[in-house]
Design a protein around this motif. Structure first.
Motif, short mmCIF file in Angstrom:
data_model
loop_
_atom_site.label_atom_id
_atom_site.label_comp_id
_atom_site.label_asym_id
_atom_site.label_seq_id
_atom_site.Cartn_x
_atom_site.Cartn_y
_atom_site.Cartn_z
N LYS A 264 0.82 -1.21 0.00
CA LYS A 264 0.00 0.00 0.00
C LYS A 264 0.86 1.26 0.00
O LYS A 264 0.38 2.35 -0.34
CB LYS A 264 -0.92 0.01 1.22
CG LYS A 264 -2.02 -1.05 1.16
CD LYS A 264 -2.88 -0.98 2.42
CE LYS A 264 -4.01 -2.01 2.36
NZ LYS A 264 -4.87 -1.97 3.59
N LYS A 265 2.13 1.12 0.41
CA LYS A 265 3.01 2.28 0.54
C LYS A 265 4.02 2.39 -0.60
O LYS A 265 4.52 3.48 -0.89
CB LYS A 265 3.78 2.21 1.87
CG LYS A 265 2.91 2.30 3.11
CD LYS A 265 3.73 2.08 4.37
CE LYS A 265 2.88 2.27 5.61
NZ LYS A 265 2.51 3.69 5.80
N MET A 266 4.35 1.25 -1.24
CA MET A 266 5.45 1.23 -2.21
C MET A 266 5.10 0.38 -3.43
O MET A 266 4.17 -0.43 -3.40
CB MET A 266 6.72 0.68 -1.55
CG MET A 266 7.13 1.39 -0.27
SD MET A 266 8.81 0.96 0.24
CE MET A 266 9.77 1.82 -1.00
N LEU A 296 11.50 -6.59 -4.67
CA LEU A 296 12.20 -5.38 -5.05
C LEU A 296 11.23 -4.23 -4.83
O LEU A 296 10.06 -4.32 -5.23
CB LEU A 296 12.64 -5.44 -6.51
CG LEU A 296 13.84 -6.35 -6.80
CD1 LEU A 296 14.00 -6.56 -8.29
CD2 LEU A 296 15.12 -5.77 -6.20
N LEU A 297 11.70 -3.15 -4.20
CA LEU A 297 10.80 -2.08 -3.78
C LEU A 297 11.24 -0.73 -4.30
O LEU A 297 12.44 -0.42 -4.37
CB LEU A 297 10.73 -2.04 -2.25
CG LEU A 297 10.15 -3.31 -1.63
CD1 LEU A 297 10.81 -3.63 -0.31
CD2 LEU A 297 8.67 -3.17 -1.43
N ASN A 318 8.85 3.93 5.34
CA ASN A 318 7.78 3.11 4.76
C ASN A 318 7.67 1.72 5.37
O ASN A 318 6.57 1.17 5.44
CB ASN A 318 7.97 2.97 3.25
CG ASN A 318 7.69 4.26 2.51
OD1 ASN A 318 6.77 4.99 2.85
ND2 ASN A 318 8.49 4.55 1.49
N VAL A 319 8.80 1.15 5.78
CA VAL A 319 8.79 -0.24 6.25
C VAL A 319 9.03 -0.34 7.76
O VAL A 319 8.17 -0.82 8.50
CB VAL A 319 9.83 -1.08 5.48
CG1 VAL A 319 9.83 -2.53 6.00
CG2 VAL A 319 9.55 -1.06 3.98
N LEU A 320 10.19 0.15 8.22
CA LEU A 320 10.52 -0.03 9.64
C LEU A 320 9.56 0.72 10.55
O LEU A 320 9.06 0.17 11.54
CB LEU A 320 11.96 0.41 9.90
CG LEU A 320 13.02 -0.37 9.11
CD1 LEU A 320 14.41 0.14 9.47
CD2 LEU A 320 12.93 -1.86 9.37
N TYR A 321 9.30 1.99 10.23
CA TYR A 321 8.35 2.77 11.02
C TYR A 321 6.92 2.52 10.55
O TYR A 321 6.00 2.31 11.35
CB TYR A 321 8.65 4.27 10.92
CG TYR A 321 9.92 4.73 11.59
CD1 TYR A 321 10.72 3.85 12.31
CD2 TYR A 321 10.33 6.05 11.50
CE1 TYR A 321 11.88 4.27 12.91
CE2 TYR A 321 11.49 6.50 12.11
CZ TYR A 321 12.27 5.60 12.82
OH TYR A 321 13.41 6.03 13.42
#
Length: 398
Positions: A264-266, A296-297, A318-321
């Motif tokens: 949803k973010k990337m 792959l992002l 986008n991922v860790l937080y």
């Protein structure tokens, strides 16, 4: 103005037949418990001063042990000198050599604009190093800075005046050569050349910020305004920057849920591990999950934020937080700069996922740092590490 000075280095005095090998070590932040035990077989190894296994005594025994080593002639003090540090190594099949000048750098606030950071730091680590400084009144380990350079003529003079004092080779083949420069005219020329140049902190942000805090605690002592520093020219052909990959251990977020949220973010492309490795340079970053799923992002179109073009920043936001809530302590994030180690660790299913990053470009680091932008913690890994134990800066004797 940058103030970079020669100093009365305190360094190992070797007995006849003794080598420097057992006295030196990698910096404290890359030493695990197993390596520490191996290094501390020698009672005079630098790690006895920097990271005693007995944490309760770490801040009370270092200065006492150092003074015992001086009294027993295991350490000796030079007249004012710079030191020339050469590291020979192989990177991707290519023979490399990185050269630096070791001296003391006067600390100042980043806001002055002459000492430039590029990464965020961990408060807990700075507290640990500050306590050690308060006890020992000595910088046992050097930070690493990058500066424009000395110019061809002065560089030739420095190499001509450098006198080899130590040589050690690591098990992985990295060779360290440590020289002393004590010609007064050459030392003065180095100091003069640096006055109008800026320094980018490459490695050792925690130690620099700790040294600055210590300097503020001791405003009336000029010697305590400095930090031990190795400066490397930005034009040095051996200046290698590697990425620091991230491991994720999620407490309550499963793989399916994580992938759904990330999507949803990337922009997300599922690939094989082999394809991820081959195509990574053309994408922002990659991810490998415990199951073996590889992604792959890339950022979505229309992102108007220069920092989002930095893989570590996008991965952080986008991922860790954004997915794993690592800033709230809901997931554990650890680091590894060796991709072969990452592959082995993931294959052994030791973590829920790993974020695989591209190597940062030095030009990008300079550009963003010059604009006052800090990259996330552990964005860069300058290879090889500056080793500790060749020389100390004792502030109460300057």
């Amino acid at each position: 103005m940058v103030t970079f000075l020669p100093f009365k280095g305190l360094r190992p005095a070797l007995a006849i037949g003794e080598t420097i090998t057992s006295r030196v070590s990698p910096p404290y932040d890359v030493i695990d418990d197993e390596l520490l035990k191996k290094l501390q077989v020698d009672p005079h190894n630098v790690t006895h001063l920097t990271m005693s296994p007995d944490k309760d005594k770490r801040y009370t025994d270092s200065k006492k042990l150092m003074e015992e080593m001086i009294a027993d002639k295991y350490l000796k003090q030079d007249t004012p000198s710079f030191y020339f540090y050469e590291q020979n190594f192989v990177d991707n099949g290519k023979n490399c050599c990185r050269r630096g000048i070791v001296g003391i750098l006067k600390t100042e606030e980043y806001s002055e604009g002459h000492i430039i950071p590029h990464e965020q730091t961990f408060a807990k680590v700075k507290s640990d190093r500050l306590n050690l400084l308060r006890d020992a009144e000595t910088h046992f380990e050097s930070i690493m800075g990058i500066y424009p350079g000395l110019g061809a003529e002065l560089s030739r003079k420095v190499e001509a005046e450098a006198r080899l004092i130590y040589r050690v080779e690591e098990e992985n083949g990295v060779e360290h050569r440590f020289y002393r420069i004590y010609d007064e005219a050459t030392c003065a020329a180095i100091t003069e050349k640096l006055k109008d140049q800026n320094v980018l902190i490459a490695d050792g942000h925690h130690r620099y910020e700790t040294a600055l805090e210590y300097a503020k605690e001791n405003p009336d002592c000029e010697a305590k305004q400095y930090v031990l520093c190795t400066l490397i020219s930005s034009e040095d052909s051996g200046l290698i920057v590697r990425p620091t990959h991230r491991y994720i251990d999620a407490e309550d977020i499963g793989e399916t849920s994580a992938v759904k949220k990330i999507s949803k973010k990337m922009k997300v492309q599922e690939v094989t591990l082999e394809d991820m490795e081959a195509q990574l340079k053309d994408h922002l970053f990659g991810m490998v999950f415990r199951s073996g799923k590889c992604l792959l992002l890339d950022n979505p179109d229309g992102i108007d934020n220069a920092m989002m073009a930095i893989d570590t920043y996008s991965a952080q936001e986008n991922v860790l937080y954004g997915v794993y809530k690592s800033d709230e302590g809901k997931s554990k994030i650890t680091y590894d700069a060796d991709y072969e180690s990452v592959k082995k660790t993931i294959a052994e299913k030791k973590h829920d996922a790993a974020i695989i990053l591209n190597a940062p470009k030095l030009e990008t680091i300079w550009e963003l740092a010059g604009k006052g932008k800090k990259m996330p913690k552990k964005t860069t890994f300058f290879y090889p590490k500056i080793w500790s134990g060749f020389v100390f800066y004792r502030m109460d004797q300057e």
